[in-house]
Design a protein around this motif. Structure first.
Motif, short mmCIF file in Angstrom:
data_model
loop_
_atom_site.label_atom_id
_atom_site.label_comp_id
_atom_site.label_asym_id
_atom_site.label_seq_id
_atom_site.Cartn_x
_atom_site.Cartn_y
_atom_site.Cartn_z
N ARG B 103 0.80 -1.22 0.00
CA ARG B 103 0.00 0.00 0.00
C ARG B 103 0.83 1.27 0.00
O ARG B 103 0.40 2.30 -0.46
N LEU B 104 2.05 1.19 0.56
CA LEU B 104 2.85 2.41 0.65
C LEU B 104 3.37 2.84 -0.73
O LEU B 104 3.64 4.00 -0.97
N LYS B 105 3.53 1.89 -1.62
CA LYS B 105 3.97 2.15 -2.99
C LYS B 105 5.21 3.06 -3.03
O LYS B 105 5.18 4.17 -3.54
N ILE B 106 6.27 2.60 -2.41
CA ILE B 106 7.50 3.41 -2.40
C ILE B 106 8.13 3.40 -3.79
O ILE B 106 8.33 2.35 -4.39
N HIS B 107 8.40 4.60 -4.27
CA HIS B 107 9.04 4.70 -5.59
C HIS B 107 10.53 4.45 -5.48
O HIS B 107 11.13 4.65 -4.43
N ALA B 108 11.12 4.04 -6.56
CA ALA B 108 12.57 3.80 -6.64
C ALA B 108 13.06 2.91 -5.50
O ALA B 108 14.09 3.13 -4.90
N GLN B 109 12.25 1.88 -5.21
CA GLN B 109 12.57 0.98 -4.12
C GLN B 109 13.93 0.32 -4.30
O GLN B 109 14.73 0.24 -3.38
N GLN B 110 14.16 -0.10 -5.54
CA GLN B 110 15.39 -0.80 -5.84
C GLN B 110 16.60 0.08 -5.53
O GLN B 110 17.60 -0.35 -4.97
N PHE B 111 16.44 1.37 -5.88
CA PHE B 111 17.52 2.33 -5.65
C PHE B 111 17.85 2.42 -4.17
O PHE B 111 19.01 2.37 -3.76
N PHE B 112 16.81 2.54 -3.34
CA PHE B 112 17.05 2.66 -1.90
C PHE B 112 17.68 1.39 -1.32
O PHE B 112 18.53 1.45 -0.45
N LYS B 113 17.23 0.26 -1.86
CA LYS B 113 17.80 -1.00 -1.36
C LYS B 113 19.29 -1.04 -1.62
O LYS B 113 20.08 -1.48 -0.78
N VAL B 114 19.69 -0.55 -2.81
CA VAL B 114 21.12 -0.54 -3.13
C VAL B 114 21.85 0.43 -2.20
O VAL B 114 22.89 0.12 -1.63
N VAL B 115 21.26 1.61 -2.02
CA VAL B 115 21.93 2.64 -1.22
C VAL B 115 22.15 2.18 0.21
O VAL B 115 23.24 2.33 0.76
N ILE B 116 21.11 1.58 0.82
CA ILE B 116 21.31 1.18 2.22
C ILE B 116 22.29 0.02 2.33
O ILE B 116 22.88 -0.18 3.38
N TYR B 117 22.48 -0.70 1.26
CA TYR B 117 23.42 -1.81 1.33
C TYR B 117 24.86 -1.34 1.10
O TYR B 117 25.80 -2.01 1.51
N LEU B 118 24.99 -0.18 0.43
CA LEU B 118 26.33 0.28 0.02
C LEU B 118 27.39 0.34 1.13
O LEU B 118 28.51 -0.11 0.89
N PRO B 119 27.07 0.89 2.31
CA PRO B 119 28.14 0.99 3.32
C PRO B 119 28.80 -0.34 3.62
O PRO B 119 29.96 -0.39 3.99
N ASN B 120 28.06 -1.43 3.41
CA ASN B 120 28.61 -2.75 3.68
C ASN B 120 29.68 -3.13 2.67
O ASN B 120 30.50 -4.01 2.90
N LEU B 121 29.66 -2.46 1.53
CA LEU B 121 30.63 -2.82 0.49
C LEU B 121 31.98 -2.18 0.74
O LEU B 121 32.99 -2.64 0.23
N ILE B 122 31.99 -1.09 1.52
CA ILE B 122 33.27 -0.45 1.82
C ILE B 122 34.00 -1.31 2.84
O ILE B 122 33.40 -1.84 3.76
N MET B 123 35.29 -1.40 2.69
CA MET B 123 36.07 -2.15 3.65
C MET B 123 35.94 -1.50 5.02
O MET B 123 36.01 -0.28 5.14
N ALA B 124 35.79 -2.32 6.05
CA ALA B 124 35.60 -1.77 7.39
C ALA B 124 36.74 -0.86 7.79
O ALA B 124 36.53 0.19 8.40
N SER B 125 37.95 -1.23 7.43
CA SER B 125 39.09 -0.42 7.85
C SER B 125 39.07 0.94 7.15
O SER B 125 39.39 1.96 7.76
N ALA B 126 38.67 0.94 5.88
CA ALA B 126 38.60 2.22 5.16
C ALA B 126 37.52 3.10 5.77
O ALA B 126 37.69 4.31 5.94
N PHE B 127 36.43 2.45 6.16
CA PHE B 127 35.32 3.16 6.78
C PHE B 127 35.76 3.78 8.10
O PHE B 127 35.47 4.94 8.39
N ALA B 128 36.51 3.01 8.88
CA ALA B 128 36.99 3.50 10.17
C ALA B 128 37.98 4.65 9.98
O ALA B 128 37.95 5.64 10.71
#
Lengths: 476, 314
Positions: B103-128
């Motif tokens: 019912r919420l019909k969020i637009h560009a859902q796929q885009f947000f899914k990618v964005v929230i997953y992105l931080p996980n792709l950075i190496m933890a040490s680089a992130f720190a």
């Protein structure tokens, strides 16, 4: 039946494929004599003609390109260096391979230790021939029992005659407990006080090194000066770690006496702790700079910083201060420090088991024992080099040794007297850990996170982790 | 003894083909593992460039670890983990519920899914490293806070226990909430839409739907996420290591168990490090056992147990 054979063959191929990776590796580190001799013969036919009985590859272990630059600058046999700076070819076709690992987090020493442990079984061309060490851990490698650094006399160098012009304390530093010299250095690291001319003019009305030198001649005068600087909104030094070497390198007894497992904290170290706390609370030091070699510290050397002075030897001015300074040249000047001290120094060692003793000897003599070469290094790289007579000349020769960065000042005039008065602190193999960990442990205390006793016990915990054989820490 | 000649067994080929894996596992994983356990009973370290040991010392490494601050570091690890995990699971649940809600019909859902997953792709040490620079006393965050007038003088984020721990927790949260969201989304999508529709007809509002239907039905996956996260948290190393320069400063309050292990490895103290690894192994093994029980559960939604209960009663 036929099917069975086919699958057997496939199996074997698969197994061979999976195991091929480790096979390559072991033959590479072990003794792949065939491939290396092949390489050698092709190289010698291409490069040089006068083949010697010695190896064709000299492996040099170091943590930066400092030594490489000096060797390529002054060693006459050098022909060319490859564009990626990993291989230098000599005129007779011998190659110097520079194996560089960063000093941070002990990476350099780990790699070097691994190589040294494998030294006996390594193929001739994989053996370590020359390695470098710093004053903080030179003692670990000059240890007589471990015998990884060759005594210079075994190489054919007589320290008394060949290296007679070197500063005596550098020779003592590179010697083992029996007084056998096992290394040699081209640099000597007397430290000075480097100050900002504009701040000196504003606060003291002069930037003359002699007059500023009067204001910082000892710790008591220094404190009055610090108060003056504070009144105008300036910090005397950037961080509590800046003054550590002045105290830490003048300790009277080694951290750990030979053959003992007790760490003795010297009274000088306690003095440093007390003074640092006092100075930090009084606002003479910048509270936001925690220790050295970090971003905040580097920024404290910039033109926007309120820090009046740094305590640096020659390499610090050239290697650390200069790259971090973003203003014009001529903004800094040097003068005498409140106390004579030595900081750092890279020692060159011939590694036991080297297959190139003649060239190694040649390089050591040429880079550390030849006055003309040393003076050239002083001119080109601003190193304070290890030649007593040469440095005395340099101190008087204002024309050729004036530094643009220091506003035309000849820093050697100030370095030379300090160098002659240095008394090197007694060393032990535990120095690096002790120096690093005591600063870390007490940095919490300085910032008011823990009380004095907690900082002490944190140091004890940390040092026992680093050196499991230590049994006790004695405080003065 | 009877032998069946007629049926040809191909099973041995299966074994032969999986042999390479077992051989390499045995050489590269099992032998080092066994060695770690063996060395934990020995005094074995390096002093300078001299090797000390191995000398057999029995359980001494274990008892001296117990006497050391190990439990304090275990506490640190737990605190650092929980600060990251609570916001992680809350935000992930919320996002997962929103993303799958038709019912919420969020637009560009796929885009947000990618964005929230992105931080996980950075190496933890680089992130720190990035956070270390951002939050240093003379760093950009302090610059912003001072120029908009929130702070009068630079805040020493990494000089206080609260600051350092929250930074570590925040980083772990940022890195892992995307991953958890996607996992929970899969779980929620696995719930039959019939149930949602039925609830709607019965006049259920969205909050009731979330707490009474979604949450109970994804409980097994939630528990799985929890245990997995604990095991991951137990091995927390790179973020606090880089952020505090390996010191666990201030006052060793952000020193985790693996950082403690690492500081033993600086002196190549294989004995002590081995003993610590064994302790960690035992804790992880217990946790793994629960995961195993859960993933092999043949009664994931509790319906069979409920049925049994009902039967007994009736």
């Amino acid at each position: 039946m036929k099917k069975k054979y086919i699958s057997m063959v496939l199996m074997a191929a698969l197994a061979a494929g999976t195991l091929a990776g480790c096979g390559d590796k072991s033959s590479g580190t072990g003794g792949d004599k065939n491939s290396s001799t092949q390489k050698d013969s092709s190289e010698s036919s291409k490069g040089g003609d006068n083949a010697t009985a010695e190896g064709k590859v000299i492996n040099v272990y170091s943590w930066n390109d400092e030594f490489m630059k000096r060797v390529t600058a002054v060693y006459p046999e050098v022909k060319e260096t490859s564009s990626d700076k990993t291989v230098t070819t000599l005129k007779d076709g011998t190659e110097i391979h520079w194996i560089i690992n960063p000093n941070q987090d002990g990476v350099y020493q780990q790699k070097l230790d691994e190589a040294l442990l494998n030294q006996a079984s390594a193929a001739a061309d994989d053996k370590v021939d020359i390695f470098l060490s710093e004053t903080d851990y030179v003692n670990k490698y000059t240890d007589a029992e471990a015998d990884v650094a060759m005594p210079l006399t075994d190489l054919g160098i007589n320290p008394d005659t060949d290296l007679s012009d070197q500063y005596d304390f550098t020779k003592v530093t590179a010697s083992d407990v029996n007084g056998v010299q096992r290394g040699s250095t081209w640099q000597c690291c007397p430290g000075l006080l480097v100050y900002r001319r504009d701040i000196a003019k504003e606060v003291f009305g002069t930037d003359d090194p002699v007059k500023v030198g009067e204001k910082v001649k000892d710790w008591d005068t220094m404190k009055t000066t610090a108060e003056e600087l504070k009144a105008k909104g300036y910090y005397t030094f950037s961080s509590y770690a800046d003054t550590f070497r002045l105290y830490g390198n003048s300790i009277s007894a080694p951290w750990v006496s030979p053959g003992e497992t007790v760490i003795k904290v010297d009274q000088k170290i306690m003095d440093w702790i007390n003074t640092s706390k006092e100075w930090l609370d009084a606002g003479y030091l910048n509270k936001t700079v925690k220790g050295q070699w970090n971003d905040d510290w580097n920024k404290a050397m910039g033109s926007k910083s309120k820090v009046f002075a740094f305590l640096f030897p020659a390499w610090g001015i050239d290697f650390t201060l200069k790259p971090n300074w973003d203003g014009k040249d001529g903004a800094w000047a040097v003068t005498n420090p409140p106390q004579e001290y030595n900081w750092g120094g890279s020692y060159v060692h011939a590694c036991t088991g080297t297959d190139n003793p003649t060239i190694v000897k040649d390089i050591i003599l040429s880079v550390t024992g030849n006055k003309d070469n040393l003076l050239k290094i002083s001119k080109d790289y601003l190193d304070f080099t290890n030649t007593k007579s040469g440095m005395q000349e340099a101190a008087k020769d204002n024309k050729s040794y004036a530094s643009e960065f220091l506003g035309g000042q000849n820093s050697f005039e100030y370095f030379t007297p300090v160098a002659e008065n240095i008394e090197i602190a007694p060393l032990s193999a535990y120095d690096q850990g002790c120096v690093e960990l005591i600063q870390n442990a007490f940095s919490d205390y300085f910032q008011g996170q823990v009380d004095f006793d907690k900082a002490k016990s944190n140091f004890e915990t940390a040092i026992k982790e680093r050196y499991p054989e230590t049994t006790e820490v004695q405080w003065p | 003894m009877k032998r069946k000649h007629k049926s040809v067994s191909y099973s041995k080929w299966g074994y032969i083909f999986i042999l390479p894996f077992f051989v390499s596992f045995f050489i590269f994983s099992f032998i080092p593992l066994a060695d770690t356990i063996r060395y934990s009973f020995f005094e074995y370290y390096r002093s300078g460039i001299k090797e000390i040991g191995p000398n057999f010392v029995g359980m001494e490494n274990y008892s001296s670890l117990m006497a050391s601050d190990m439990l304090k570091y275990a506490g640190n690890t737990f605190i650092l983990w929980i600060i990251g995990f609570i916001p992680q699971i809350v935000i992930a649940l919320l996002l997962a519920a929103w993303f799958v809600d038709i019912r919420l019909k969020i637009h560009a859902q796929q885009f947000f899914k990618v964005v929230i997953y992105l931080p996980n792709l950075i190496m933890a040490s680089a992130f720190a490293m990035l956070f270390f620079t951002l939050f240093s006393t003379n760093g950009p965050i302090n610059g912003i806070l001072m120029s908009i007038g929130i702070a009068k003088e630079p805040i020493d984020f990494m000089g206080s226990v609260f600051g350092t721990r929250s930074l570590v927790g925040f980083m772990n949260f940022l890195m892992w909430f995307g991953n958890t969201t996607i996992m929970l989304m899969a779980a929620i999508m696995g719930i039959s839409t019939d149930i949602f529709e039925a609830s709607e007809i019965d006049g259920c509002n969205s909050i009731q739907r979330f707490f009474k239907i979604t949450l109970p039905l994804i409980r097994p996956i939630l528990a799985y996420t929890l245990i997995n996260s604990i095991i991951g948290g137990l091995q927390m190393f790179d973020v606090p290591q880089i952020l505090t320069n390996g010191q666990g400063s201030p006052d060793r309050t952000s020193m985790t168990l693996i950082m403690f292990l690492n500081s033993h490895l600086k002196s190549k103290n294989y004995g002590m490090a081995g003993a610590l690894s064994v302790y960690l192994f035992i804790v992880s093994a217990i946790l793994c056992f629960f995961v195993y029980r859960m993933t092999n559960n043949n009664d994931p939604d509790g319906s069979k147990a409920a049925a049994r209960k009902a039967k007994r009663r009736g």
